[in-house]
Design a protein around this motif. Structure first.
Motif, PDB file in Angstrom:
ATOM      1  N   UNK A   2      33.938 -14.068 -61.647  1.00 49.09           N
ATOM      2  CA  UNK A   2      32.663 -13.994 -60.960  1.00 49.09           C
ATOM      3  C   UNK A   2      31.884 -15.290 -61.179  1.00 49.09           C
ATOM      4  N   UNK A   3      30.779 -15.397 -60.400  1.00 49.51           N
ATOM      5  CA  UNK A   3      29.911 -16.568 -60.537  1.00 49.51           C
ATOM      6  C   UNK A   3      28.810 -16.237 -61.540  1.00 49.51           C
ATOM      7  N   UNK A   4      28.659 -17.121 -62.548  1.00 48.60           N
ATOM      8  CA  UNK A   4      27.671 -16.907 -63.597  1.00 48.60           C
ATOM      9  C   UNK A   4      26.512 -17.884 -63.406  1.00 48.60           C
ATOM     10  N   UNK A   5      25.298 -17.359 -63.556  1.00 43.41           N
ATOM     11  CA  UNK A   5      24.088 -18.176 -63.435  1.00 43.41           C
ATOM     12  C   UNK A   5      23.523 -18.440 -64.828  1.00 43.41           C
ATOM     13  N   UNK A   6      23.269 -19.713 -65.139  1.00 47.69           N
ATOM     14  CA  UNK A   6      22.728 -20.110 -66.439  1.00 47.69           C
ATOM     15  C   UNK A   6      21.437 -20.872 -66.215  1.00 47.69           C
ATOM     16  N   UNK A   7      20.382 -20.513 -66.967  1.00 51.58           N
ATOM     17  CA  UNK A   7      19.070 -21.151 -66.824  1.00 51.58           C
ATOM     18  C   UNK A   7      18.803 -22.029 -68.051  1.00 51.58           C
ATOM     19  N   UNK A   8      18.363 -23.273 -67.807  1.00 53.96           N
ATOM     20  CA  UNK A   8      18.028 -24.205 -68.883  1.00 53.96           C
ATOM     21  C   UNK A   8      16.625 -24.761 -68.631  1.00 53.96           C
ATOM     22  N   UNK A   9      15.842 -24.899 -69.735  1.00 53.23           N
ATOM     23  CA  UNK A   9      14.518 -25.479 -69.626  1.00 53.23           C
ATOM     24  C   UNK A   9      14.525 -26.862 -70.288  1.00 53.23           C
ATOM     25  N   UNK A  10      13.949 -27.829 -69.576  1.00 50.65           N
ATOM     26  CA  UNK A  10      13.806 -29.174 -70.104  1.00 50.65           C
ATOM     27  C   UNK A  10      12.365 -29.601 -69.886  1.00 50.65           C
TER      28      UNK A  10
END
Length: 568
Positions: A2-10
């Motif tokens: 499946x497609x995985x969504x990852x969130x990063x804050x900079x």
């Protein structure tokens, strides 16, 4: 996978990344293995890479994926009303019945043709030609139902006329189980329908004739239609007579047919005063039927005696709350009568009687002045003028006149006047062969009131289903057209029964049940959406509001597949 969504804050910004991952089990635990990092969502979207990936993969998928620009609406024919008509067509066994008749006539399309015409009568009645050329293109027929030709419609009309008796017997059998039909009470009445296609003075078939027109169209030839309905208003049979047929002459043949075709046992026949004669009463008894009949209120000594007895202060009156009326039982010469009194009707009759009498008085006073002034001397001419004044009004019998050469005077017939004002205003009389054990006086009155159901069916036939005017030239086509309209009226009556049972109220008149006419109108906005999508055609029914959903459920329409889009 499946497609995985990852969130990063900079800092103060948020970034989304997409990865293609696989779920695996390592050391007894579930974990993910990254197969491919696709990149940051915004970059993928702006560069068009995301769309190219989706488009490339969609070529190998079972589903259909299209861009918004590829969607195109192809039309939205109405499906709700047709689906409701189809539900009753199948529930009443009419699809199977007409398919069987079609096999006998080597016509595989007879059932589809009859249904198309029936649905049109119930939803938006137009001519057979306009049904084919216009109406059918605006609706979605059920799966498997073919669009008939105009010639097939005309042949189907002939078939309806030919198999009218068999169709009525089939419906009777179906209704006995479906609607728990009860034939202990049968109401009978007549109406007429006129023609526009036949020139005045030209007679093209046997049933066509001039006669008394209930539609106030005495300038047109017509046919007379007799309708038999159950006590709760469901039609079970109809008869077509020549346009000049008298009402009283139809009853005997109708009772013969009722016994022969339906094998009924003891029933009570309910009819209005226009069908009464001494011969008819004897004939009803000879057939073994009971009767509940309205009487003629004038020139009937028994009725006059009954009204005199009812006017006595010792008469016991029983209230009938739902009709705002009272009734009293009177026996006269071993016959049972029920006198009905309505306070509302009394006030209306009293006011009308006063108004009509005043008009006659004005006319007679004017005539008296003409004679007194010597403008009218001849007794024959004076008598003719007086006769015109008296015959123009239903209360003319309440006056007496004296005519001599150069003399005219008038007065009241006190006996007749008293009869009309004191005994008749607000009252009418019912006669019945039912004993007090069979039915009380109030129940006899309720039986007679059920005759209103025939009037309702006549209004449905003429106003809703457009029975009139007729545009056919042959006996078979006329009888087939009447049979089609009565068949539609039967479906309408069962629909009405189901809407009442489901307690579906009119949204604008919440104190009364919704009528089939209103229900079918509401369902006309339920549509089948046709959409072109990337080289494929998609069909789906639009969402229904709460009222539409309730009506569809009450009318037993199967909507289980409506919310699933279908690909063509």
């Amino acid at each position: 996978m499946f497609v995985k969504r990852t969130v990063r804050r900079r800092g103060d910004k948020t970034y989304e990344y997409l990865s293609l991952v696989e779920a695996v089990r390592v050391g007894g635990k579930n974990t993910h293995t990254t197969l491919l990092r696709l990149g940051e969502v915004t970059e993928l979207r702006e560069s068009g890479q995301l769309d190219r990936i989706v488009k490339a993969l969609s070529a190998y998928a079972n589903g259909t994926y299209v861009e918004a620009g590829e969607l195109c609406g192809l039309g939205s024919p109405s499906i709700g009303g047709v689906a409701a008509a189809w539900s009753y067509y199948r529930r009443l066994g009419l699809e199977e019945h007409f398919s069987s008749l079609g096999d006998g006539r080597r016509s595989a399309v007879l059932s589809d043709t009859v249904f198309s015409m029936l649905a049109n009568r119930l939803i938006d009645p137009v001519s057979k030609r306009r049904t084919i050329t216009e109406w059918l293109s605006s609706v979605a027929l059920p799966d498997g139902v073919g669009v008939p030709s105009l010639d097939q419609c005309y042949r189907a009309i002939d078939s309806l006329a030919e198999h009218k008796e068999a169709t009525e017997q089939h419906l009777y059998a179906e209704l006995c189980s479906l609607a728990n039909l009860d034939l202990r009470l049968v109401c009978y009445d007549l109406t007429s329908s006129y023609f526009e296609t036949v020139a005045v003075g030209r007679r093209s078939f046997s049933s066509l004739a001039f006669g008394y027109s209930r539609d106030k169209r005495s300038d047109r030839p017509q046919v007379v239609i007799g309708l038999l309905v159950t006590g709760d208003g469901i039609p079970i049979a109809h008869h077509v007579f020549a346009g000049n047929t008298s009402d009283v002459s139809t009853l005997s043949g109708v009772m013969d047919d009722l016994q022969e075709r339906f094998g009924v046992g003891r029933i009570a026949l309910v009819a209005d005063r226009g069908l009464i004669s001494e011969d008819n009463l004897a004939d009803v008894s000879a057939h073994g039927f009971d009767h509940v009949l309205a009487t003629r209120l004038h020139r009937d000594a028994d009725v006059a005696a009954v009204l005199e007895k009812a006017n006595e202060p010792t008469t016991a009156w029983s209230p009938v709350v739902e009709a705002n009326s009272f009734c009293a039982e009177i026996t006269q010469d071993d016959r049972r009568f029920v006198v009905v009194f309505s306070p509302v009707r009394y006030l209306r009759d009293k006011a009308r009687h006063f108004q009509l009498c005043s008009r006659i008085e004005d006319g007679l006073i004017a005539l008296e002045a003409r004679v007194r002034d010597g403008k009218l001397v001849d007794p024959a001419k004076i008598g003719a003028a007086a006769d015109r004044i008296l015959r123009s009004s239903p209360v003319g019998r309440c006056f007496t006149v004296t005519v001599r050469k150069g003399h005219f005077s008038w007065g009241f017939d006190e006996t007749t006047r008293r009869y009309d004002e004191e005994l008749l205003c607000g009252r009418y009389v019912i006669t019945t062969s039912l004993s007090a054990t069979d039915a009380s006086a109030t129940q006899v009155f309720r039986y007679y009131r059920s005759l209103q159901n025939v009037e309702r069916r006549f209004r449905v036939l003429k106003d809703f289903l457009s029975l009139r005017p007729m545009f056919h030239w042959t006996e078979s086509r006329v009888r087939g057209h009447v049979a089609l309209c009565v068949l539609a009226a039967t479906i309408e009556a069962v629909m009405a029964r189901d809407l009442v049972a489901a307690k579906v109220a009119d949204p604008d008149l919440t104190y009364q049940p919704m009528t089939p006419r209103r229900a079918l109108s509401i369902l006309s906005d339920v549509r089948l959406q046709h959409i072109a999508a990337g080289g494929r055609d998609v069909t789906v029914v639009n969402r229904r509001n709460a009222t539409q959903a309730k009506v569809l459920k009450a009318l037993h329409v199967d909507t289980s597949t409506w919310d699933k889009a279908a690909l063509a």
